[in-house]
Design a protein around this motif. Structure first.
Motif, PDB file in Angstrom:
ATOM      1  N   ASP A   1       0.835  -1.203   0.000  1.00 56.57           N
ATOM      2  CA  ASP A   1       0.000   0.000   0.000  1.00 56.57           C
ATOM      3  C   ASP A   1       0.871   1.255   0.000  1.00 56.57           C
ATOM      4  OD1 ASP A   1      -2.655   1.379   0.424  1.00 56.57           O
ATOM      5  OD2 ASP A   1      -1.593   2.060   2.213  1.00 56.57           O
ATOM      6  N   PHE A   2       1.909   1.255   0.800  1.00 56.40           N
ATOM      7  CA  PHE A   2       2.843   2.379   0.871  1.00 56.40           C
ATOM      8  C   PHE A   2       3.514   2.623  -0.479  1.00 56.40           C
ATOM      9  CE2 PHE A   2       7.360   3.496   1.349  1.00 56.40           C
ATOM     10  CZ  PHE A   2       7.256   4.738   1.952  1.00 56.40           C
ATOM     11  N   LYS A   3       3.974   1.534  -1.100  1.00 57.85           N
ATOM     12  CA  LYS A   3       4.659   1.646  -2.379  1.00 57.85           C
ATOM     13  C   LYS A   3       3.737   2.213  -3.450  1.00 57.85           C
ATOM     14  CE  LYS A   3       7.296  -1.129  -5.715  1.00 57.85           C
ATOM     15  NZ  LYS A   3       7.766  -2.488  -6.065  1.00 57.85           N
ATOM     16  N   LYS A   4       2.461   1.808  -3.428  1.00 56.57           N
ATOM     17  CA  LYS A   4       1.520   2.303  -4.432  1.00 56.57           C
ATOM     18  C   LYS A   4       1.280   3.796  -4.272  1.00 56.57           C
ATOM     19  CE  LYS A   4      -2.922   1.344  -6.592  1.00 56.57           C
ATOM     20  NZ  LYS A   4      -4.089   0.436  -6.674  1.00 56.57           N
ATOM     21  N   ARG A   5       1.230   4.274  -3.020  1.00 56.22           N
ATOM     22  CA  ARG A   5       1.007   5.701  -2.786  1.00 56.22           C
ATOM     23  C   ARG A   5       2.152   6.547  -3.324  1.00 56.22           C
ATOM     24  NH1 ARG A   5      -0.820   7.265   3.157  1.00 56.22           N
ATOM     25  NH2 ARG A   5      -0.773   9.294   2.131  1.00 56.22           N
ATOM     26  N   LEU A   6       3.365   5.996  -3.316  1.00 49.89           N
ATOM     27  CA  LEU A   6       4.528   6.744  -3.811  1.00 49.89           C
ATOM     28  C   LEU A   6       4.854   6.440  -5.267  1.00 49.89           C
ATOM     29  CD1 LEU A   6       7.096   6.634  -0.857  1.00 49.89           C
ATOM     30  CD2 LEU A   6       5.385   8.369  -1.385  1.00 49.89           C
ATOM     31  N   ASP A   7       4.077   5.588  -5.897  1.00 49.58           N
ATOM     32  CA  ASP A   7       4.379   5.129  -7.249  1.00 49.58           C
ATOM     33  C   ASP A   7       3.943   6.166  -8.284  1.00 49.58           C
ATOM     34  OD1 ASP A   7       4.889   3.758  -9.557  1.00 49.58           O
ATOM     35  OD2 ASP A   7       3.559   2.073  -9.132  1.00 49.58           O
ATOM     36  N   HIS A   8       4.922   6.784  -8.948  1.00 50.22           N
ATOM     37  CA  HIS A   8       4.598   7.819  -9.938  1.00 50.22           C
ATOM     38  C   HIS A   8       3.817   7.256 -11.122  1.00 50.22           C
ATOM     39  CE1 HIS A   8       7.510   6.599 -13.047  1.00 50.22           C
ATOM     40  NE2 HIS A   8       8.301   6.260 -12.043  1.00 50.22           N
ATOM     41  N   THR A   9       3.894   5.941 -11.361  1.00 49.85           N
ATOM     42  CA  THR A   9       3.184   5.359 -12.501  1.00 49.85           C
ATOM     43  C   THR A   9       1.669   5.416 -12.319  1.00 49.85           C
ATOM     44  OG1 THR A   9       3.101   3.047 -11.708  1.00 49.85           O
ATOM     45  CG2 THR A   9       5.117   3.757 -12.833  1.00 49.85           C
ATOM     46  N   GLU A  10       1.199   5.640 -11.080  1.00 54.58           N
ATOM     47  CA  GLU A  10      -0.240   5.713 -10.829  1.00 54.58           C
ATOM     48  C   GLU A  10      -0.835   7.050 -11.253  1.00 54.58           C
ATOM     49  OE1 GLU A  10      -2.294   3.312  -9.651  1.00 54.58           O
ATOM     50  OE2 GLU A  10      -0.614   1.915  -9.710  1.00 54.58           O
ATOM     51  N   TYR A  11       0.019   8.068 -11.453  1.00 45.96           N
ATOM     52  CA  TYR A  11      -0.491   9.415 -11.700  1.00 45.96           C
ATOM     53  C   TYR A  11      -0.561   9.802 -13.179  1.00 45.96           C
ATOM     54  CZ  TYR A  11      -0.040   9.766  -6.690  1.00 45.96           C
ATOM     55  OH  TYR A  11      -0.167   9.545  -5.338  1.00 45.96           O
ATOM     56  N   GLY A  12      -0.030   8.969 -14.062  1.00 45.35           N
ATOM     57  CA  GLY A  12      -0.284   9.159 -15.481  1.00 45.35           C
ATOM     58  C   GLY A  12       0.517  10.213 -16.200  1.00 45.35           C
ATOM     59  N   GLY A  13       1.679  10.604 -15.690  1.00 37.19           N
ATOM     60  CA  GLY A  13       2.516  11.528 -16.435  1.00 37.19           C
ATOM     61  C   GLY A  13       2.140  12.974 -16.220  1.00 37.19           C
ATOM     62  N   ALA A  14       2.864  13.860 -16.900  1.00 36.19           N
ATOM     63  CA  ALA A  14       2.696  15.303 -16.726  1.00 36.19           C
ATOM     64  C   ALA A  14       1.989  15.906 -17.934  1.00 36.19           C
ATOM     65  CB  ALA A  14       4.062  15.968 -16.534  1.00 36.19           C
ATOM     66  N   PRO A  15       0.870  16.591 -17.725  1.00 34.37           N
ATOM     67  CA  PRO A  15       0.224  17.282 -18.839  1.00 34.37           C
ATOM     68  C   PRO A  15       1.003  18.531 -19.223  1.00 34.37           C
ATOM     69  CG  PRO A  15      -0.927  17.774 -16.813  1.00 34.37           C
ATOM     70  CD  PRO A  15       0.123  16.757 -16.464  1.00 34.37           C
ATOM     71  N   LEU A  16       1.078  18.799 -20.507  1.00 37.22           N
ATOM     72  CA  LEU A  16       1.659  20.054 -20.995  1.00 37.22           C
ATOM     73  C   LEU A  16       0.518  21.038 -21.120  1.00 37.22           C
ATOM     74  CD1 LEU A  16       4.172  21.571 -21.990  1.00 37.22           C
ATOM     75  CD2 LEU A  16       3.668  20.725 -24.294  1.00 37.22           C
TER      76      LEU A  16
ATOM     77  N   ALA B   1       2.290   2.742 -16.120  1.00 32.28           N
ATOM     78  CA  ALA B   1       2.422   4.185 -16.327  1.00 32.28           C
ATOM     79  C   ALA B   1       1.782   4.611 -17.638  1.00 32.28           C
ATOM     80  CB  ALA B   1       3.899   4.577 -16.310  1.00 32.28           C
ATOM     81  N   ILE B   2       2.001   3.835 -18.695  1.00 31.76           N
ATOM     82  CA  ILE B   2       1.406   4.163 -19.993  1.00 31.76           C
ATOM     83  C   ILE B   2      -0.113   4.077 -19.920  1.00 31.76           C
ATOM     84  CG2 ILE B   2       1.236   3.467 -22.415  1.00 31.76           C
ATOM     85  CD1 ILE B   2       3.924   4.730 -21.729  1.00 31.76           C
TER      86      ILE B   2
END
Length: 353
Positions: A280-295, A313-314
């Protein structure tokens, strides 16, 4: 009709494997059709490894070239049939609602500006990154690398775009915060006092105070994670350093905690509980869950994610692109900036220099 998202299938470090895995997961889980953009022979060969591909709304759009992480500006301009340019062209021509790439960030930003152009009222588009907070909410930082050198009015525009994007994508969270009608916006500086910071932040502070937004003043680096602010504004140099430092710290914490758990767990029940907590901790810090950065600030949806992205992530980047398009974020940004310009003109007319 499902949303159509163009995906640069040749962008990541291990392309096209993560892109195809992510596209198939997104098509399976969300109401989305994915256009894989890249050399047709390479993509079809990889798709044949997945037996479910034929039953899913995933298609191939041929692009004869692709941009590498080592390509210079000249090469980017010369590769007019690159997977980035072809994918963004699909957005410009209305054949796709959004574009996703895990490729060269500088190339993606430059190509998006050329192919899509800027939203009226935007001098410089900005990259936005999402962070988890200790309260279980999220905070957003922009710019995280699109603009190394900024003027005060650029940060003012970033604040407007950040406000609009946060409302559209995370507005439900705001409804649970007592007394908060809109995102709390802070200016990243070296102290909370109005006088703190450099010339850029001090001048930007005065401009942000004039916005009809919930501006809370200067914030510091720790405020990225404490949940006291929703949108943090910075120039791209400072924002990128904050982003990369955060990624390094998150990796350190995950690795150290995992090693500590392995060294201290001796009983089976304790091991199972600790593994569950760590997952659970790892998922909260996982950047792949947030879907990248919008321009933010270009006339179309463009999501840029890590070159090291995996299929998860993709998948999430495709989801974010579809949500961005469906919620009309760019139209809201354009209206917000038009209001800002009208207010500025009226203020200058009332108080001529």
């Amino acid at each position: 009709m499902p949303s159509v998202i163009a995906l640069d299938a040749m962008g990541s470090d291990r392309a096209p494997k993560p892109e195809i895995e992510g596209a198939l997961h997104a098509a399976r889980q969300y109401s989305v059709r994915v256009l894989l953009v890249g050399p047709e022979s390479i993509l079809r060969s990889e798709l044949e490894r997945h037996h479910s591909a034929a039953q899913l709304p995933v298609e191939v759009v041929h692009a004869g070239e692709f941009i590498t992480m080592e390509d210079k500006v000249e090469a980017i301009r010369a590769k007019r049939d690159s997977s980035m340019r072809v994918g963004l062209r699909l957005v410009r021509e209305g054949e796709a609602a959004g574009f996703v790439t895990a490729g060269n960030t500088g190339a993606a930003m430059a190509t998006a500006k050329i192919v899509l152009g800027a939203v009226p009222g935007v001098d410089r588009p900005a990259l936005a990154a999402v962070f988890p907070t200790v309260l279980g909410t999220v905070a957003m930082l922009l710019d995280v690398g699109a603009n190394v050198d900024c003027k005060p009015h650029n940060l003012q525009q970033f604040a407007v775009m950040g406000d609009v994007y946060f409302r559209a994508m995370f507005g439900n969270a705001l409804g649970r915060k007592a007394g908060i009608s809109g995102p709390r916006i802070g200016l990243l500086s070296i102290g909370e006092e109005e006088s703190k910071g450099n010339e850029l932040t001090r001048e930007a502070f005065q401009l942000l105070k004039q916005l009809p937004l919930h501006f809370v003043g200067n914030v510091e680096g720790r405020d990225l994670y404490n949940g006291h602010v929703d949108v943090i504004v910075a120039d791209g140099f400072v924002g990128n350093v904050a982003l990369k430092t955060s990624e390094g710290v998150a990796n350190l914490v995950r690795t150290t905690l995992k090693e500590s758990l392995k060294a201290t767990i001796t009983r089976q029940v304790g091991a199972l509980l600790s593994r569950s907590a760590f997952a659970d901790f790892k998922k909260r810090l996982d950047h792949t869950e947030y879907g990248g950065a919008p321009l933010l600030g270009v006339r179309g949806v463009c999501i840029i994610t890590h070159g090291s992205s995996n299929g998860n992530a993709i998948k999430n980047a495709v989801r974010v692109a579809a949500e961005f398009a469906e919620r009309g974020v760019n139209e809201s940004i354009e209206r917000g900036l038009a209001t800002l310009q009208s207010s500025t003109v009226a203020a200058e007319a009332a108080h001529p220099s």
